[in-house]
Design an enzyme around this catalytic site. Structure first.
Site, PDB file in Angstrom:
ATOM      1  N   ASP A  32      -0.176 -18.046  16.221  1.00 50.12           N
ATOM      2  CA  ASP A  32       1.059 -17.604  15.558  1.00 50.12           C
ATOM      3  C   ASP A  32       2.127 -18.693  15.572  1.00 50.12           C
ATOM      4  O   ASP A  32       2.872 -18.860  14.613  1.00 50.12           O
ATOM      5  CB  ASP A  32       1.582 -16.342  16.271  1.00 50.12           C
ATOM      6  CG  ASP A  32       2.806 -15.749  15.588  1.00 50.12           C
ATOM      7  OD1 ASP A  32       2.868 -15.805  14.355  1.00 50.12           O
ATOM      8  OD2 ASP A  32       3.699 -15.233  16.287  1.00 50.12           O
ATOM      9  N   HIS A  88       4.242 -24.090  14.110  1.00 50.35           N
ATOM     10  CA  HIS A  88       5.591 -24.548  14.447  1.00 50.35           C
ATOM     11  C   HIS A  88       5.578 -25.640  15.534  1.00 50.35           C
ATOM     12  O   HIS A  88       6.255 -26.659  15.409  1.00 50.35           O
ATOM     13  CB  HIS A  88       6.455 -23.379  14.946  1.00 50.35           C
ATOM     14  CG  HIS A  88       6.495 -22.206  13.995  1.00 50.35           C
ATOM     15  ND1 HIS A  88       6.317 -22.344  12.639  1.00 50.35           N
ATOM     16  CD2 HIS A  88       6.713 -20.879  14.207  1.00 50.35           C
ATOM     17  CE1 HIS A  88       6.422 -21.148  12.065  1.00 50.35           C
ATOM     18  NE2 HIS A  88       6.644 -20.251  12.993  1.00 50.35           N
ATOM     19  N   LYS A 125       1.572 -18.758   7.055  1.00 52.24           N
ATOM     20  CA  LYS A 125       0.738 -19.001   8.210  1.00 52.24           C
ATOM     21  C   LYS A 125       0.488 -17.667   8.925  1.00 52.24           C
ATOM     22  O   LYS A 125       1.273 -16.750   8.717  1.00 52.24           O
ATOM     23  CB  LYS A 125       1.383 -20.030   9.156  1.00 52.24           C
ATOM     24  CG  LYS A 125       2.882 -19.870   9.254  1.00 52.24           C
ATOM     25  CD  LYS A 125       3.475 -19.678  10.593  1.00 52.24           C
ATOM     26  CE  LYS A 125       2.895 -18.676  11.492  1.00 52.24           C
ATOM     27  NZ  LYS A 125       3.821 -17.669  12.000  1.00 52.24           N
ATOM     28  N   HIS A 159       7.842 -22.284   7.984  1.00 51.40           N
ATOM     29  CA  HIS A 159       9.285 -22.306   7.744  1.00 51.40           C
ATOM     30  C   HIS A 159      10.042 -23.202   8.720  1.00 51.40           C
ATOM     31  O   HIS A 159      11.189 -23.530   8.491  1.00 51.40           O
ATOM     32  CB  HIS A 159       9.871 -20.877   7.702  1.00 51.40           C
ATOM     33  CG  HIS A 159      10.012 -20.225   9.039  1.00 51.40           C
ATOM     34  ND1 HIS A 159       8.965 -19.639   9.701  1.00 51.40           N
ATOM     35  CD2 HIS A 159      11.094 -20.037   9.835  1.00 51.40           C
ATOM     36  CE1 HIS A 159       9.394 -19.126  10.842  1.00 51.40           C
ATOM     37  NE2 HIS A 159      10.691 -19.348  10.948  1.00 51.40           N
ATOM     38  N   ARG A 179       0.815  -1.227   0.000  1.00 56.34           N
ATOM     39  CA  ARG A 179       0.000   0.000   0.000  1.00 56.34           C
ATOM     40  C   ARG A 179       0.838   1.262   0.000  1.00 56.34           C
ATOM     41  O   ARG A 179       0.412   2.287  -0.487  1.00 56.34           O
ATOM     42  CB  ARG A 179      -0.894   0.007   1.245  1.00 56.34           C
ATOM     43  CG  ARG A 179      -1.985  -1.022   1.178  1.00 56.34           C
ATOM     44  CD  ARG A 179      -2.682  -1.172   2.490  1.00 56.34           C
ATOM     45  NE  ARG A 179      -1.816  -1.787   3.493  1.00 56.34           N
ATOM     46  CZ  ARG A 179      -2.233  -2.200   4.677  1.00 56.34           C
ATOM     47  NH1 ARG A 179      -3.482  -2.051   5.024  1.00 56.34           N
ATOM     48  NH2 ARG A 179      -1.407  -2.768   5.529  1.00 56.34           N
ATOM     49  N   GLU A 237      11.138 -16.988  22.960  1.00 58.32           N
ATOM     50  CA  GLU A 237      11.759 -15.836  22.311  1.00 58.32           C
ATOM     51  C   GLU A 237      11.949 -14.757  23.356  1.00 58.32           C
ATOM     52  O   GLU A 237      11.033 -14.467  24.130  1.00 58.32           O
ATOM     53  CB  GLU A 237      10.846 -15.303  21.192  1.00 58.32           C
ATOM     54  CG  GLU A 237      11.415 -15.541  19.831  1.00 58.32           C
ATOM     55  CD  GLU A 237      10.523 -15.023  18.698  1.00 58.32           C
ATOM     56  OE1 GLU A 237      10.771 -15.419  17.573  1.00 58.32           O
ATOM     57  OE2 GLU A 237       9.586 -14.232  18.962  1.00 58.32           O
TER      58      GLU A 237
END
Ligand code: BG6
Length: 506
Positions: free
Chosen positions: A265, A270, A178, A208, A53, A246
């Site tokens: 998420d 994962h 995802k 991934h 955008r 994380e």
């Protein structure tokens, strides 16, 4: 094993990156594309078009991309290479619901085809937040962009085609990130929509984590070595722990993350893949479908948690300070941490608990699988210091990629005394590095048309079935998030979840 052999792309290609200025494109996709370019794994002729955008032109978009690449670990001296790479990059400004932008895109893509005098394979990479998928798909279909340039195959070197049942050739691929949907229902609807536009062979649903060396290696480790398979079952394994942690928070991704949460998420994709890598049976062969079959079987076998049991078996946490993050709604109930206890209904893992946790703002960056074996330290050794846990096999997905085994040893000295020691394999030490970056692997497989490490609809459906039950439980039981301090391992309930079974997080 075909999956390890996709090493270069020799045919020209066009890649349109929807969300070309977004987080994923800047942090993962462009760095991976540039890295492949530096390694001479991309063809001479390729065209990357960022579609987004923001009001930019080609030149400004190249500047934005260059900044993203500079931020990576680009060593000094490659700048001329970066300039050359950026010559392959251009920009299409447009709102995702604006047909004119797609028409301009068609013109741009046609000029590339004309330049090479051929139908160049077009990859449409949906790297936007999932709310935009539908509208982009609608426009790809309505403008016939999804069909590519439409000429029949002439077999020139610029072409890479997917023949469909009717003998026609498809010149396009769809790559979709995802989270694929928001729950079981929306995932099914999205899948249906995609299936109306693209054939299965053209669709690459990315997770991934499947491209990570350490995750791929689990299959080799388990089935190429004769010594692990005999003990990889309920007779020897006490429980399994998986930690996905994380240190960072949501890092300005509030607009995306607040509508998603860590369950969708990270856990839905994962974590499910990490569980599958431990739980799956040996594939009949290393063919695409055989590997996807065992992966899908493992995910299907994860026992769904009844909404009434969610409070007991699933922890939902949010770090203090989350609500002050940019683009996060006031009083948001979005979870940044989850921990759960689950079971896999297969003869191999019957009644073996899997304790799984994922969180942002954790004490460290760490993705780790621990297989904790039943403690069999002989009664004779008890008084000399048998540790509480049995042997532990640790698969370090990242960082310090590797595998370790903890076992009991006699401490040196005249008196008999036991202690635990670790035997370690490190990718860095053994192989001088940790192998290809996951997104490089993802891209090379897409170029090669190899779908083995991409999600199939049925595995996604099973993982959504599991996750949706938890979401329903949180909603119907009105379960609020529990807060936790940044830099800790989540709310106290996460400790309790495992402690009440007489175990602890390792
Ligand atoms: C993404 C998640 O899929 O994976 C992010 O959306 C997360 O929230 C990222 O930070 C982690 O990827 P990696 O490869 O750095 O472990």
């Amino acid at each position: 094993m075909k999956q390890f052999n996709n090493t270069t792309m020799s045919r020209p290609f066009i890649m349109v990156v929807f969300g070309g200025t977004g987080d994923l494109a800047r942090n993962k996709l462009f760095p991976a594309l540039f890295s492949l370019y530096k390694q001479k794994k991309l063809p001479e002729q390729f065209f990357i078009v960022g579609f987004a955008r923001r009001d930019l032109n080609d030149e400004k978009f190249r500047e934005v991309t260059q900044k993203a690449l500079d931020r990576g670990s680009t060593p000094r001296g490659v700048e001329p290479l970066m300039r050359l790479f950026l010559e392959h990059v251009s920009y299409q400004q447009g709102f995702f619901d604006n047909r004119v932008a797609y028409e301009q895109l068609i013109e741009r893509l046609n000029t590339f085809d004309k330049k090479l005098g051929a139908c160049i394979t077009r990859f449409f990479y949906l790297a936007t937040p999932p709310d935009h998928y539908e509208v982009i798909l609608d426009h790809l279909s309505q403008t016939k962009l999804s069909e590519g340039c439409g000429h029949p195959s002439t077999g020139t070197s610029a072409m890479s085609s997917v023949p469909n049942g009717s003998g026609q050739h498809k010149w396009t691929r769809l790559i979709i990130e995802k989270p694929f949907g928001k729950d079981l229902n929306t995932a099914r609807m999205l899948d249906k929509k995609i299936a109306q536009i693209f054939e299965e062979k053209q669709i690459f649903r990315v997770d991934h984590y499947l491209g990570k060396e350490t995750v791929q290696n689990i299959l080799t480790f388990r089935f190429a070595n004769g010594i692990f398979e005999p003990v990889w079952n309920k007779n020897y394994i006490d429980h399994v722990q998986i930690t996905w942690a994380e240190k960072k928070g949501i890092e300005g991704r509030g607009a995306f993350f607040d509508g998603v949460g860590i369950l969708r998420d990270v856990a839905q994709n994962h974590l499910m893949q990490l569980i599958a890598s431990v739980a799956m049976e040996q594939p009949k062969s290393f063919s695409k479908e055989a590997v996807r079959d065992v992966r899908a079987d493992a995910i299907r076998a994860i026992r769904c948690i009844d909404p009434e049991d969610v409070a007991k078996l699933v922890v939902r946490g949010q770090y203090n300070g989350y609500q002050a993050e940019k683009n996060v709604t006031k009083n948001s109930n979005t979870e940044t941490f989850t921990a759960m206890k689950l079971f896999i209904d297969t003869p191999r893992f019957e009644n073996v608990p899997f304790y799984v946790r994922a969180g942002k703002k954790m004490p460290k960056d760490e993705v780790l699988i621990s297989i904790v074996f039943i403690q069999t330290c002989h009664i004779l050794f008890k008084e000399y210091g048998c540790p509480e846990e049995g042997n532990v096999l640790t698969i370090r997905i990242q960082p310090d990629e590797g595998i370790g085994v903890r076992f009991i040893a006699k401490k040196p000295g005249a008196k008999l005394s036991l202690g635990t020691v670790d035997m370690k394999f490190s990718y860095q030490d053994e192989f001088d590095g940790k192998g290809a970056d996951a997104y490089e692997k993802v891209l090379l497989d897409i170029f090669a048309g190899d779908q083995m490490l991409f999600n199939r609809s049925d595995e996604l459906e099973s993982s959504w079935e599991f996750i949706t039950k938890i979401l329903e439980g949180w909603k119907s039981q009105k379960l609020e998030v529990r807060s936790y301090e940044p830099g800790t391992w989540g709310p106290k309930d996460a400790e309790e979840l495992i402690k009440k079974d007489g175990r602890k997080w390792l």
